[in-house]
Write an enzyme that holds these catalytic residues in place. Sequence first.
Site, PDB file in Angstrom:
ATOM      1  N   GLU A  59      -6.140  18.769   4.736  1.00  0.00           N
ATOM      2  CA  GLU A  59      -4.935  17.957   4.874  1.00  0.00           C
ATOM      3  C   GLU A  59      -3.844  18.485   3.930  1.00  0.00           C
ATOM      4  OE1 GLU A  59      -6.744  13.594   5.922  1.00  0.00           O
ATOM      5  OE2 GLU A  59      -6.676  14.032   3.795  1.00  0.00           O
ATOM      6  N   TRP A  94       0.796  -1.239   0.000  1.00  0.00           N
ATOM      7  CA  TRP A  94       0.000   0.000   0.000  1.00  0.00           C
ATOM      8  C   TRP A  94       0.827   1.286   0.000  1.00  0.00           C
ATOM      9  CZ3 TRP A  94      -4.706   1.986  -0.627  1.00  0.00           C
ATOM     10  CH2 TRP A  94      -4.910   3.291  -0.176  1.00  0.00           C
ATOM     11  N   MET A  95       0.418   2.227  -0.858  1.00  0.00           N
ATOM     12  CA  MET A  95       1.029   3.561  -0.854  1.00  0.00           C
ATOM     13  C   MET A  95      -0.068   4.615  -0.883  1.00  0.00           C
ATOM     14  SD  MET A  95       3.519   5.291  -3.740  1.00  0.00           S
ATOM     15  CE  MET A  95       2.308   5.516  -5.032  1.00  0.00           C
ATOM     16  N   ASN A  96       0.100   5.726  -0.112  1.00  0.00           N
ATOM     17  CA  ASN A  96      -0.705   6.913  -0.385  1.00  0.00           C
ATOM     18  C   ASN A  96       0.187   8.135  -0.547  1.00  0.00           C
ATOM     19  OD1 ASN A  96      -1.285   6.093   2.598  1.00  0.00           O
ATOM     20  ND2 ASN A  96      -1.946   8.197   2.675  1.00  0.00           N
ATOM     21  N   ASP A  97      -0.026   9.218   0.163  1.00  0.00           N
ATOM     22  CA  ASP A  97       0.582  10.515  -0.164  1.00  0.00           C
ATOM     23  C   ASP A  97       2.088  10.499  -0.466  1.00  0.00           C
ATOM     24  OD1 ASP A  97      -1.822  10.823   1.151  1.00  0.00           O
ATOM     25  OD2 ASP A  97      -1.060  12.185   2.674  1.00  0.00           O
ATOM     26  N   GLN A 129       3.772   7.679   1.945  1.00  0.00           N
ATOM     27  CA  GLN A 129       3.014   6.949   2.956  1.00  0.00           C
ATOM     28  C   GLN A 129       2.959   5.487   2.518  1.00  0.00           C
ATOM     29  OE1 GLN A 129       0.946   8.513   6.011  1.00  0.00           O
ATOM     30  NE2 GLN A 129       3.090   9.006   5.640  1.00  0.00           N
ATOM     31  N   TRP A 165      -9.597   8.824  -1.829  1.00  0.00           N
ATOM     32  CA  TRP A 165      -9.977   8.037  -0.646  1.00  0.00           C
ATOM     33  C   TRP A 165     -11.329   7.365  -0.820  1.00  0.00           C
ATOM     34  CZ3 TRP A 165      -6.662   6.035   2.338  1.00  0.00           C
ATOM     35  CH2 TRP A 165      -5.496   6.712   2.705  1.00  0.00           C
ATOM     36  N   TRP A 172      -4.508   0.427   3.582  1.00  0.00           N
ATOM     37  CA  TRP A 172      -3.881   1.345   4.541  1.00  0.00           C
ATOM     38  C   TRP A 172      -3.671   0.663   5.906  1.00  0.00           C
ATOM     39  CZ3 TRP A 172      -4.567   3.823   9.221  1.00  0.00           C
ATOM     40  CH2 TRP A 172      -3.845   5.012   9.416  1.00  0.00           C
ATOM     41  N   ASP A 201       0.429  16.947   8.890  1.00  0.00           N
ATOM     42  CA  ASP A 201       0.995  17.113   7.543  1.00  0.00           C
ATOM     43  C   ASP A 201       1.835  18.381   7.403  1.00  0.00           C
ATOM     44  OD1 ASP A 201      -0.540  14.851   7.168  1.00  0.00           O
ATOM     45  OD2 ASP A 201      -2.148  15.873   6.092  1.00  0.00           O
TER      46      ASP A 201
HETATM   47  C1  FRU Z   1      -3.920  12.340   3.322  1.00  0.00           C
HETATM   48  C2  FRU Z   1      -3.690  11.758   4.703  1.00  0.00           C
HETATM   49  C3  FRU Z   1      -2.868  12.705   5.547  1.00  0.00           C
HETATM   50  C4  FRU Z   1      -2.215  11.780   6.536  1.00  0.00           C
HETATM   51  C5  FRU Z   1      -1.968  10.544   5.712  1.00  0.00           C
HETATM   52  C6  FRU Z   1      -2.092   9.267   6.483  1.00  0.00           C
HETATM   53  O1  FRU Z   1      -4.205  11.399   2.351  1.00  0.00           O
HETATM   54  O2  FRU Z   1      -4.921  11.451   5.310  1.00  0.00           O
HETATM   55  O3  FRU Z   1      -3.615  13.727   6.152  1.00  0.00           O
HETATM   56  O4  FRU Z   1      -1.034  12.309   7.065  1.00  0.00           O
HETATM   57  O5  FRU Z   1      -2.911  10.571   4.657  1.00  0.00           O
HETATM   58  O6  FRU Z   1      -1.663   8.186   5.716  1.00  0.00           O
END
Ligand code: FRU
Length: 521
Positions: free
Chosen positions: A237, A51-54, A70, A332, A78, A186
Amino acid sequence: MLQKVFILAVSVVTIFGCNNDVEKEMPSTNSNVWFQEPHRPQIHFTPQANWMNDPNGMVYYDGEYHLFYQYYPDSTVWGPMHWGHAVSTDLVHWEHLPIALYPDSLGYIFSGSAVVDHNNSSGLGKDGKPALIAIFTHHDAEGEKAGRNDFQYQSIAYSNDKGRTWTKYEGNPVVPNEKPIRDFRDPKVIWDEMHQQWLMVFAAADRVMFWTSNNLIDWKNTGEFGADVGGHGGVWECPDLFPIQVKETGDTKWVLLLSINPGGPNSGSATQYFVGDFDGNQFTLDPSFVRKVENGRGEWIDYGRDNYAGVTWSDLPRSDHRKIFLGWMSNWDYAQVVPTKNWRSAMTVPREITLHFEDEYYLTFNPVKELKTLYKSEKPDFVGELGKTKISVANPSHIELELPDGKRGGWQLTFSNDKGEEYSLSYDRETNLFSSDRRKSGATAFSEKFAAAVHTGKRASQNYNIPLDIYLDHASIEIFADNGRTVFTEIFFPESPYTTMELRGVEGDVVVHALQSIWEK
Ligand code: FRU
């Protein structure tokens, strides 16, 4: 290198076990199927697995662009956040490196930024060399579960070896959550040359806060912005505040990027922006921009649904005057259920931000020129008129079009495969709206929110030809209309990549360049 990281990943999984199916489905270490799986992006950064996000901590140092992100290494959804890590020498090809930051007793490692401490203001440099300093949110999941409100706070870590290893600062957190405020996260830090200080901006509930420091360790709160401005349909965010020259006048203004989830113009997560001034303590909207954001409306960097939590690179070489942006190419609303197997999510292509003033301030986002180094050959695959017949296009490819604005009603540009799956962008002159339609784009049933509606974005001008700059990949399209003034970033999951392009309603000029995969050796 890839192989090394992968062996490490597999042994960790084997030693500690893994509570999901990912391990079983992973290709063996010496297999060459990585980056060739169905829906695997070919010109976009993805983690090898999981998994990857920001995007986080984007910083340039000593010949390398760093990209942290992330990351949850134990699953394709997540979970406890780490900072994954990759480096590039050209913003296009990426080398995966071992995880940079692991959760610790203060919590998970949420989003944040990184800077080069050139003057050793923190005292954390070594042997006369500046330290890389990462500034991130510690998220105390236990505290959150226990119903506390002070479970997020800002911390730092430093590296003295080009980002290869990191030490958490022993005095963390550097910005405790005293009030407390539930959403407090953040941090994006820049060296504020104009006011000779370190400047941190982060999201605090329905606003952003500004903090300043001389040493990256001791911080003072100087102001806040936004409680009654812009879109407030969701939580704020990932802000980013930076000065930028106005293309037309050479003046300097300050831009604030701000992600919000949900509450985007086409629902779900999206990123808005504000233009104004920063006096060293406080941000104020430019009077001409106030009109634009009246009534809680926001200005948006993208009208597609897949560009979130994006921020800009720190410390680009002095000779490079660009502001370069990278976003997380998902939403999301459905990010955790998209039909990819070994990994989830990709980043957008890096984009250059320009601030313009023509009657009003506005930003444009355009793909960085480095992407053209992926051209398979200098000679285009196709140059000519589009409109009478369908044409074949390579995938991935870069497509440039110049279309009339459609005085007779409008036009529709469609990308498809031979399974009858398609994505289209259309323009309607009457309403002056672009519509992005992925309802028949391939697999969509994984989430009701994915293909429920077309996504619209208003064209800023009329009566001119519409230039479209397009990057097409196996699982996404990025369309930069009117020189980056209106952007659509959309992901999709067709059974096979789109390789046919068709234009209805008008005829227009097109140039197509086939692109090499960034993973090709
Ligand atoms: C944005 C967020 C940030 C938080 C991170 C958690 O996508 O919700 O606010 O730091 O992802 O993974």
